[in-house]
Design a protein around this motif. Structure first.
Motif, PDB file in Angstrom:
ATOM      1  N   GLU A   1       3.896  17.354  -5.569  1.00 42.85           N
ATOM      2  CA  GLU A   1       2.699  18.162  -5.829  1.00 42.85           C
ATOM      3  C   GLU A   1       2.125  18.724  -4.535  1.00 42.85           C
ATOM      4  O   GLU A   1       1.718  19.886  -4.481  1.00 42.85           O
ATOM      5  CB  GLU A   1       1.643  17.324  -6.544  1.00 42.85           C
ATOM      6  N   MET A   2       2.103  17.892  -3.485  1.00 46.05           N
ATOM      7  CA  MET A   2       1.601  18.352  -2.187  1.00 46.05           C
ATOM      8  C   MET A   2       2.488  19.468  -1.645  1.00 46.05           C
ATOM      9  O   MET A   2       1.991  20.451  -1.103  1.00 46.05           O
ATOM     10  CB  MET A   2       1.533  17.197  -1.184  1.00 46.05           C
ATOM     11  N   LEU A   3       3.779  19.327  -1.803  1.00 51.52           N
ATOM     12  CA  LEU A   3       4.716  20.332  -1.320  1.00 51.52           C
ATOM     13  C   LEU A   3       4.514  21.645  -2.054  1.00 51.52           C
ATOM     14  O   LEU A   3       4.521  22.719  -1.449  1.00 51.52           O
ATOM     15  CB  LEU A   3       6.150  19.833  -1.495  1.00 51.52           C
ATOM     16  N   ILE A   4       4.298  21.578  -3.362  1.00 54.00           N
ATOM     17  CA  ILE A   4       4.081  22.794  -4.155  1.00 54.00           C
ATOM     18  C   ILE A   4       2.798  23.491  -3.713  1.00 54.00           C
ATOM     19  O   ILE A   4       2.775  24.707  -3.522  1.00 54.00           O
ATOM     20  CB  ILE A   4       4.049  22.455  -5.667  1.00 54.00           C
ATOM     21  N   SER A   5       1.711  22.733  -3.518  1.00 54.02           N
ATOM     22  CA  SER A   5       0.456  23.364  -3.095  1.00 54.02           C
ATOM     23  C   SER A   5       0.598  23.924  -1.680  1.00 54.02           C
ATOM     24  O   SER A   5       0.037  24.975  -1.359  1.00 54.02           O
ATOM     25  CB  SER A   5      -0.710  22.384  -3.179  1.00 54.02           C
ATOM     26  N   TYR A   6       1.367  23.270  -0.828  1.00 52.58           N
ATOM     27  CA  TYR A   6       1.612  23.747   0.530  1.00 52.58           C
ATOM     28  C   TYR A   6       2.379  25.070   0.482  1.00 52.58           C
ATOM     29  O   TYR A   6       2.052  26.012   1.188  1.00 52.58           O
ATOM     30  CB  TYR A   6       2.392  22.685   1.305  1.00 52.58           C
ATOM     31  N   LYS A   7       3.406  25.143  -0.385  1.00 54.97           N
ATOM     32  CA  LYS A   7       4.181  26.375  -0.524  1.00 54.97           C
ATOM     33  C   LYS A   7       3.298  27.497  -1.045  1.00 54.97           C
ATOM     34  O   LYS A   7       3.407  28.640  -0.591  1.00 54.97           O
ATOM     35  CB  LYS A   7       5.368  26.163  -1.464  1.00 54.97           C
TER      36      LYS A   7
ATOM     37  N   PRO B   1       0.822  -1.218   0.000  1.00 56.86           N
ATOM     38  CA  PRO B   1       0.000   0.000   0.000  1.00 56.86           C
ATOM     39  C   PRO B   1       0.855   1.266   0.000  1.00 56.86           C
ATOM     40  O   PRO B   1       1.954   1.300   0.561  1.00 56.86           O
ATOM     41  CB  PRO B   1      -0.798  -0.103   1.299  1.00 56.86           C
ATOM     42  N   SER B   2       0.335   2.317  -0.598  1.00 55.95           N
ATOM     43  CA  SER B   2       1.056   3.583  -0.721  1.00 55.95           C
ATOM     44  C   SER B   2       1.474   4.141   0.639  1.00 55.95           C
ATOM     45  O   SER B   2       2.551   4.723   0.771  1.00 55.95           O
ATOM     46  CB  SER B   2       0.199   4.622  -1.431  1.00 55.95           C
ATOM     47  N   GLU B   3       0.626   3.982   1.650  1.00 58.25           N
ATOM     48  CA  GLU B   3       0.931   4.513   2.978  1.00 58.25           C
ATOM     49  C   GLU B   3       2.200   3.893   3.542  1.00 58.25           C
ATOM     50  O   GLU B   3       3.006   4.564   4.184  1.00 58.25           O
ATOM     51  CB  GLU B   3      -0.236   4.272   3.956  1.00 58.25           C
ATOM     52  N   VAL B   4       2.386   2.594   3.292  1.00 56.87           N
ATOM     53  CA  VAL B   4       3.582   1.904   3.783  1.00 56.87           C
ATOM     54  C   VAL B   4       4.820   2.472   3.099  1.00 56.87           C
ATOM     55  O   VAL B   4       5.839   2.742   3.734  1.00 56.87           O
ATOM     56  CB  VAL B   4       3.471   0.381   3.555  1.00 56.87           C
TER      57      VAL B   4
ATOM     58  N   GLN C   1       5.624   7.346  -8.483  1.00 55.25           N
ATOM     59  CA  GLN C   1       4.314   7.997  -8.431  1.00 55.25           C
ATOM     60  C   GLN C   1       4.097   8.667  -7.074  1.00 55.25           C
ATOM     61  O   GLN C   1       3.557   9.771  -6.991  1.00 55.25           O
ATOM     62  CB  GLN C   1       3.198   6.985  -8.708  1.00 55.25           C
ATOM     63  N   ILE C   2       4.549   8.011  -6.013  1.00 48.80           N
ATOM     64  CA  ILE C   2       4.408   8.585  -4.670  1.00 48.80           C
ATOM     65  C   ILE C   2       5.301   9.808  -4.522  1.00 48.80           C
ATOM     66  O   ILE C   2       4.886  10.829  -3.969  1.00 48.80           O
ATOM     67  CB  ILE C   2       4.710   7.522  -3.593  1.00 48.80           C
ATOM     68  N   PHE C   3       6.536   9.741  -5.039  1.00 48.78           N
ATOM     69  CA  PHE C   3       7.424  10.903  -5.021  1.00 48.78           C
ATOM     70  C   PHE C   3       6.773  12.082  -5.744  1.00 48.78           C
ATOM     71  O   PHE C   3       6.840  13.221  -5.277  1.00 48.78           O
ATOM     72  CB  PHE C   3       8.772  10.583  -5.677  1.00 48.78           C
ATOM     73  N   VAL C   4       6.148  11.827  -6.867  1.00 51.65           N
ATOM     74  CA  VAL C   4       5.483  12.889  -7.644  1.00 51.65           C
ATOM     75  C   VAL C   4       4.336  13.488  -6.824  1.00 51.65           C
ATOM     76  O   VAL C   4       4.176  14.711  -6.765  1.00 51.65           O
ATOM     77  CB  VAL C   4       4.992  12.355  -9.003  1.00 51.65           C
ATOM     78  N   LYS C   5       3.533  12.639  -6.175  1.00 52.42           N
ATOM     79  CA  LYS C   5       2.432  13.136  -5.339  1.00 52.42           C
ATOM     80  C   LYS C   5       2.967  14.000  -4.206  1.00 52.42           C
ATOM     81  O   LYS C   5       2.395  15.049  -3.901  1.00 52.42           O
ATOM     82  CB  LYS C   5       1.626  11.973  -4.758  1.00 52.42           C
TER      83      LYS C   5
END
Length: 180
Positions: free
Chosen positions: A123-129, A10-13, A116-120
């Motif tokens: 993206e989260m970091l960019i929206s957070y910034k 799973p992605s969370e792991v 794919q997880i690195f990309v997500k």
């Protein structure tokens, strides 16, 4: 026609195995070996055979201070669990290159998922910034306006007091001579 069911983690792991070190998002060799379903020693052997594919921006070996940091953050259970060797840390590009070196189907599938997880995460970091920048802009725009707002409230209080005073004066009976 049914698709073959994948045994991917799973992605969370996977996300819990991504750390930030030296300003880079990294994964440790032991975690990647576990995800790729290979022994850590085999993974290290393949890396050593193909060192020219892993520049320092793809992979680096942890120093003693970084190992202590990772142990204190429980990323590594204890220094003894490393078996006397310093772990390798792989960046996003290193993870991708590792899949090319290992060449197993599982390694390729897991690498795709990890990328794919690195990309997500990026993206989260960019929206957070972006959100932080907007908040800072609002703070700058409202900075120094506290005193002005306080003055406005003082004027409003004064107006309310004046209104109350006028109302009480209007309701009082006049004293003195009255004209008929």
């Amino acid at each position: 026609m049914k698709k073959a069911k994948s045994n991917l983690v799973p992605s969370e792991v996977v996300m819990n195995k991504i750390f930030v070190l030296r300003g880079e998002k990294i994964m440790l060799d032991r975690d990647l070996a576990l995800l790729y379903d290979v022994k850590s020693i085999r993974l290290r052997e393949q890396v050593k055979r193909n060192l020219n594919r892993f520049p320092e921006s793809f992979m680096f070996q942890l120093n003693e201070q970084e190992i202590r940091l990772m142990v204190s953050q429980n990323a590594i259970p204890s220094k003894q669990s490393l078996g006397g060797s310093r772990p390798y840390a792989f960046t996003e590009h290193g993870v991708l290159m590792l899949a090319n070196v290992l060449k197993s189907g599982r390694a390729i599938e897991m690498s795709i998922k990890i990328i794919q997880i690195f990309v997500k995460l990026r993206e989260m970091l960019i929206s957070y910034k972006d959100m932080l920048l907007k908040i800072e802009k609002i703070e700058r725009e409202t900075e120094g306006q506290g005193a002005e707002i306080k003055v406005i409230f003082e004027y409003l209080k004064k107006l309310m007091e004046d209104k109350e005073t006028r109302e009480t004066q209007a309701n009082r009976k006049r004293i003195g001579f009255k004209k008929d």
